[in-house]
Design an enzyme around this catalytic site. Sequence first.
Site, PDB file in Angstrom:
ATOM      1  N   SER A  74       0.833  -1.199   0.000  1.00  0.00           N
ATOM      2  CA  SER A  74       0.000   0.000   0.000  1.00  0.00           C
ATOM      3  C   SER A  74       0.874   1.259   0.000  1.00  0.00           C
ATOM      4  O   SER A  74       1.722   1.424  -0.863  1.00  0.00           O
ATOM      5  CB  SER A  74      -0.962  -0.036   1.194  1.00  0.00           C
ATOM      6  OG  SER A  74      -1.997   0.904   1.060  1.00  0.00           O
ATOM      7  N   ASP A 211      -5.818  -3.316  -2.866  1.00  0.00           N
ATOM      8  CA  ASP A 211      -4.690  -3.202  -1.940  1.00  0.00           C
ATOM      9  C   ASP A 211      -4.189  -4.569  -1.447  1.00  0.00           C
ATOM     10  O   ASP A 211      -4.957  -5.407  -0.971  1.00  0.00           O
ATOM     11  CB  ASP A 211      -5.169  -2.371  -0.739  1.00  0.00           C
ATOM     12  CG  ASP A 211      -4.044  -1.799   0.081  1.00  0.00           C
ATOM     13  OD1 ASP A 211      -2.987  -2.445   0.176  1.00  0.00           O
ATOM     14  OD2 ASP A 211      -4.233  -0.704   0.646  1.00  0.00           O
TER      15      ASP A 211
END
Length: 364
Positions: A74, A211
């Site tokens: 991320s 993600d």
Amino acid sequence: MGGTMQETRTAETSGEPDGRAAPWRSPSPDGTFRILSLSGGGYLGLYSAHMLTRMEEAAGGPIARHFDLICGTSVGAITAMALSLEIPAAEIEAAIVRDGPAIFRSRSTVWGVGLISSFVHDLMRPRYSDEPLRESFAGLLGADTTLGQAKCRLAIPAVNMTTGQIDIFKTPHNKDWSHHASLRMADIGLAVTAAPTFFPMATLGGSLYVDGALFANAPDLVGLHEAEYYLGLPKDRIRMLSIGTTTSNFSVPQRLGRNYGVMRWLRRSRLFSTILAAQQQLTRAFLTHHLGSAYLRLDSIRAPGHELDLGFDSASEAGTRTISSLADFAFENAMKHTDLPRFLFDDAPGTSVAPDISAPKTAS
């Protein structure tokens, strides 16, 4: 900075589209393979960015030159890619602080409505647009910079929602891993930061991505597997520095009872926080047992009252001060009481033989 740094090594061919060989760094004079692992956490990525700024100040140069592989999830993936280009950590930190308020724009500014309307919106659509993310990543990494231009090996987790499979974006540090080399870093950034409920899914190569924090918020196991299985390194030659984002623990008060519904679990990202904390605790336990003293995890445990300043999307001045303060304390404590200096300085005792990783496995 004391000691000498072995600048380059060409054990593998980059496999880049233009055919040139990338000088994959192997800076450790003691013969170990060093991995830097950076956790995800939205605006809390400021924690690791600030700590890395302090590390570069202490080391006197780009932190990527001290590691053979950098993994990031991320926001940690954005930091990892920037570090691989030898963009100073201070610039990464400044970008997070500068762009954070636009990325996590206050709902009251956009809608001017109450909690119920806001929740209804969140049930139907992502909380934020990804356009500010796109602009931020292009500004930091360069709009056309590709993964093949990285100066350090990278491994970045994501989830391909079209195939239903996890995916690891990798630099071409093996000649058979060239399929990601031409991808733009900014596009990869959108794919690996598309946190469910926060941002829209990203499109890359015809697939939808979200993600990688869903399975590897602390990508320590990704790095370990890369080193041991794909690069064929024994565990006694692997050293790992893992940096968190204050997301390794999360709990709820008993006074709220036990009957949580959708609204209560989603409020203040409780469900997401629980998932991230639980998997990071398991990862830390595994790595500690597997690598022992060769594994160093740096993170801060939240104290009561920190919740208002330490949200995934709390891009406020107060949040910035709290995050930076916690990172300062953790860094200074680590320099005094842990093995962190051995990752930053090249005068540690040991041999000067670089790890032999010239015959890695070819599986992707």
